[in-house]
Design a protein around this motif. Structure first.
Motif, PDB file in Angstrom:
ATOM      1  N   VAL A 178       5.729  -4.547  11.777  1.00 43.65           N
ATOM      2  CA  VAL A 178       5.249  -3.651  11.127  1.00 43.65           C
ATOM      3  C   VAL A 178       5.137  -2.380  11.944  1.00 43.65           C
ATOM      4  O   VAL A 178       5.140  -1.299  11.633  1.00 43.65           O
ATOM      5  CB  VAL A 178       3.786  -3.870  10.730  1.00 43.65           C
ATOM      6  CG1 VAL A 178       3.054  -2.707  10.130  1.00 43.65           C
ATOM      7  CG2 VAL A 178       3.927  -5.020   9.405  1.00 43.65           C
ATOM      8  N   GLU A 180       5.887  -5.200  -1.978  1.00 43.95           N
ATOM      9  CA  GLU A 180       4.767  -4.422  -2.257  1.00 43.95           C
ATOM     10  C   GLU A 180       3.700  -3.992  -1.070  1.00 43.95           C
ATOM     11  O   GLU A 180       3.515  -2.681  -1.177  1.00 43.95           O
ATOM     12  CB  GLU A 180       3.911  -5.346  -3.109  1.00 43.95           C
ATOM     13  CG  GLU A 180       4.418  -5.754  -4.595  1.00 43.95           C
ATOM     14  CD  GLU A 180       5.451  -6.858  -4.459  1.00 43.95           C
ATOM     15  OE1 GLU A 180       5.185  -7.616  -3.516  1.00 43.95           O
ATOM     16  OE2 GLU A 180       6.017  -7.168  -5.411  1.00 43.95           O
ATOM     17  N   GLN A 181       3.615  -4.729  -0.267  1.00 46.59           N
ATOM     18  CA  GLN A 181       2.955  -4.274   1.073  1.00 46.59           C
ATOM     19  C   GLN A 181       3.798  -3.294   1.695  1.00 46.59           C
ATOM     20  O   GLN A 181       3.079  -2.118   2.131  1.00 46.59           O
ATOM     21  CB  GLN A 181       2.676  -5.644   1.912  1.00 46.59           C
ATOM     22  CG  GLN A 181       1.684  -6.372   1.610  1.00 46.59           C
ATOM     23  CD  GLN A 181       1.500  -7.560   2.333  1.00 46.59           C
ATOM     24  OE1 GLN A 181       2.793  -8.294   2.746  1.00 46.59           O
ATOM     25  NE2 GLN A 181       0.572  -8.154   2.681  1.00 46.59           N
ATOM     26  N   GLU A 182       5.043  -3.385   1.966  1.00 47.78           N
ATOM     27  CA  GLU A 182       5.872  -2.378   2.612  1.00 47.78           C
ATOM     28  C   GLU A 182       5.850  -0.878   1.643  1.00 47.78           C
ATOM     29  O   GLU A 182       5.939   0.099   2.362  1.00 47.78           O
ATOM     30  CB  GLU A 182       7.292  -2.742   2.973  1.00 47.78           C
ATOM     31  CG  GLU A 182       8.111  -1.997   3.454  1.00 47.78           C
ATOM     32  CD  GLU A 182       9.685  -2.523   3.765  1.00 47.78           C
ATOM     33  OE1 GLU A 182      10.344  -1.827   4.126  1.00 47.78           O
ATOM     34  OE2 GLU A 182       9.760  -3.697   3.720  1.00 47.78           O
ATOM     35  N   LYS A 201       3.664  -0.045  -0.275  1.00 48.12           N
ATOM     36  CA  LYS A 201       2.146   0.661  -0.048  1.00 48.12           C
ATOM     37  C   LYS A 201       2.203   1.421   1.209  1.00 48.12           C
ATOM     38  O   LYS A 201       1.437   2.506   1.369  1.00 48.12           O
ATOM     39  CB  LYS A 201       1.140  -0.556  -0.021  1.00 48.12           C
ATOM     40  CG  LYS A 201      -0.345   0.132  -0.346  1.00 48.12           C
ATOM     41  CD  LYS A 201      -1.271  -1.009  -0.652  1.00 48.12           C
ATOM     42  CE  LYS A 201      -2.650  -0.427  -0.585  1.00 48.12           C
ATOM     43  NZ  LYS A 201      -3.655  -1.506  -1.027  1.00 48.12           N
ATOM     44  N   LEU A 202       2.658   0.653   2.357  1.00 55.63           N
ATOM     45  CA  LEU A 202       2.689   1.301   3.698  1.00 55.63           C
ATOM     46  C   LEU A 202       3.544   2.727   3.761  1.00 55.63           C
ATOM     47  O   LEU A 202       2.987   3.568   4.440  1.00 55.63           O
ATOM     48  CB  LEU A 202       3.041   0.247   4.705  1.00 55.63           C
ATOM     49  CG  LEU A 202       2.976   0.828   6.132  1.00 55.63           C
ATOM     50  CD1 LEU A 202       1.765   1.508   6.603  1.00 55.63           C
ATOM     51  CD2 LEU A 202       3.393  -0.365   7.045  1.00 55.63           C
ATOM     52  N   GLY A 220       5.618 -10.673   5.234  1.00 54.65           N
ATOM     53  CA  GLY A 220       5.020  -9.287   4.576  1.00 54.65           C
ATOM     54  C   GLY A 220       5.885  -9.131   3.121  1.00 54.65           C
ATOM     55  O   GLY A 220       7.074  -9.790   3.114  1.00 54.65           O
ATOM     56  N   THR A 221       5.276  -8.737   2.107  1.00 59.39           N
ATOM     57  CA  THR A 221       6.060  -8.606   1.001  1.00 59.39           C
ATOM     58  C   THR A 221       6.691  -7.082   0.724  1.00 59.39           C
ATOM     59  O   THR A 221       6.288  -6.277   1.329  1.00 59.39           O
ATOM     60  CB  THR A 221       5.166  -8.851  -0.145  1.00 59.39           C
ATOM     61  OG1 THR A 221       4.094  -8.076  -0.354  1.00 59.39           O
ATOM     62  CG2 THR A 221       4.473 -10.277  -0.134  1.00 59.39           C
ATOM     63  N   ALA A 232      -2.198   0.038   7.700  1.00 60.56           N
ATOM     64  CA  ALA A 232      -1.350  -0.986   7.930  1.00 60.56           C
ATOM     65  C   ALA A 232      -2.008  -2.352   8.376  1.00 60.56           C
ATOM     66  O   ALA A 232      -1.889  -3.240   7.608  1.00 60.56           O
ATOM     67  CB  ALA A 232      -0.234  -0.836   9.029  1.00 60.56           C
ATOM     68  N   ILE A 273      -3.512  -3.491   5.103  1.00 58.12           N
ATOM     69  CA  ILE A 273      -2.751  -4.071   4.148  1.00 58.12           C
ATOM     70  C   ILE A 273      -2.150  -5.304   4.480  1.00 58.12           C
ATOM     71  O   ILE A 273      -2.130  -6.230   3.756  1.00 58.12           O
ATOM     72  CB  ILE A 273      -1.560  -3.133   4.011  1.00 58.12           C
ATOM     73  CG1 ILE A 273      -1.797  -1.668   3.318  1.00 58.12           C
ATOM     74  CG2 ILE A 273      -0.314  -3.614   3.416  1.00 58.12           C
ATOM     75  CD1 ILE A 273      -0.661  -0.728   3.417  1.00 58.12           C
ATOM     76  N   TYR A 274      -1.802  -5.496   5.709  1.00 56.82           N
ATOM     77  CA  TYR A 274      -1.233  -6.843   6.225  1.00 56.82           C
ATOM     78  C   TYR A 274      -2.375  -7.925   6.872  1.00 56.82           C
ATOM     79  O   TYR A 274      -2.173  -8.992   7.080  1.00 56.82           O
ATOM     80  CB  TYR A 274      -0.184  -6.771   7.316  1.00 56.82           C
ATOM     81  CG  TYR A 274       1.152  -5.817   6.867  1.00 56.82           C
ATOM     82  CD1 TYR A 274       2.028  -6.742   6.029  1.00 56.82           C
ATOM     83  CD2 TYR A 274       1.178  -4.553   6.687  1.00 56.82           C
ATOM     84  CE1 TYR A 274       3.224  -6.037   5.449  1.00 56.82           C
ATOM     85  CE2 TYR A 274       2.499  -4.038   6.246  1.00 56.82           C
ATOM     86  CZ  TYR A 274       3.244  -4.654   5.813  1.00 56.82           C
ATOM     87  OH  TYR A 274       4.441  -4.100   5.081  1.00 56.82           O
TER      88      TYR A 274
END
Length: 96
Positions: A52, A15-17, A19-20, A12-13, A41, A44-45
């Motif tokens: 997650v 940015e993804q975290e 956003k979540l 995971g990045t 989630a 996103i992933y």
């Protein structure tokens, strides 16, 4: 049918975290927010890795077992990443 946990390493990045986390912060006070957060989630992933699931549980202040229980109960949640191309075959009488 038992769902297989992913053996693929989680990548995971930040940015993804972020956003979540923003989505969780926006919806955490709503009753019944767990499933919509898990759906977001997954969008996103692409799937719901255990990392997650643990992150969601920590942010909501609930046991990670509760998140895992929901993830394994509903077939719409994927615990391992899907392939690049998804193929579906209809075996119903309408498709013959």
């Amino acid at each position: 049918m038992k769902k297989k946990l992913s053996s693929v390493p989680f990548n995971g990045t930040a940015e993804q975290e972020a956003k979540l986390d923003a989505y969780i912060a926006e919806h955490r006070e709503e009753e019944g927010c767990l499933m919509p957060i898990m759906q977001e989630a997954q969008s996103i992933y692409g799937y719901l890795p255990k990392e997650v699931q643990i992150h969601i549980a920590e942010k909501l202040g609930i046991p990670s077992e509760e998140v895992f229980g929901v993830a394994t109960f509903y077939s719409m949640f994927n615990l391992s990443p899907k392939g690049k191309y998804q193929i579906s075959v209809c075996l119903g009488t309408a498709c013959y």
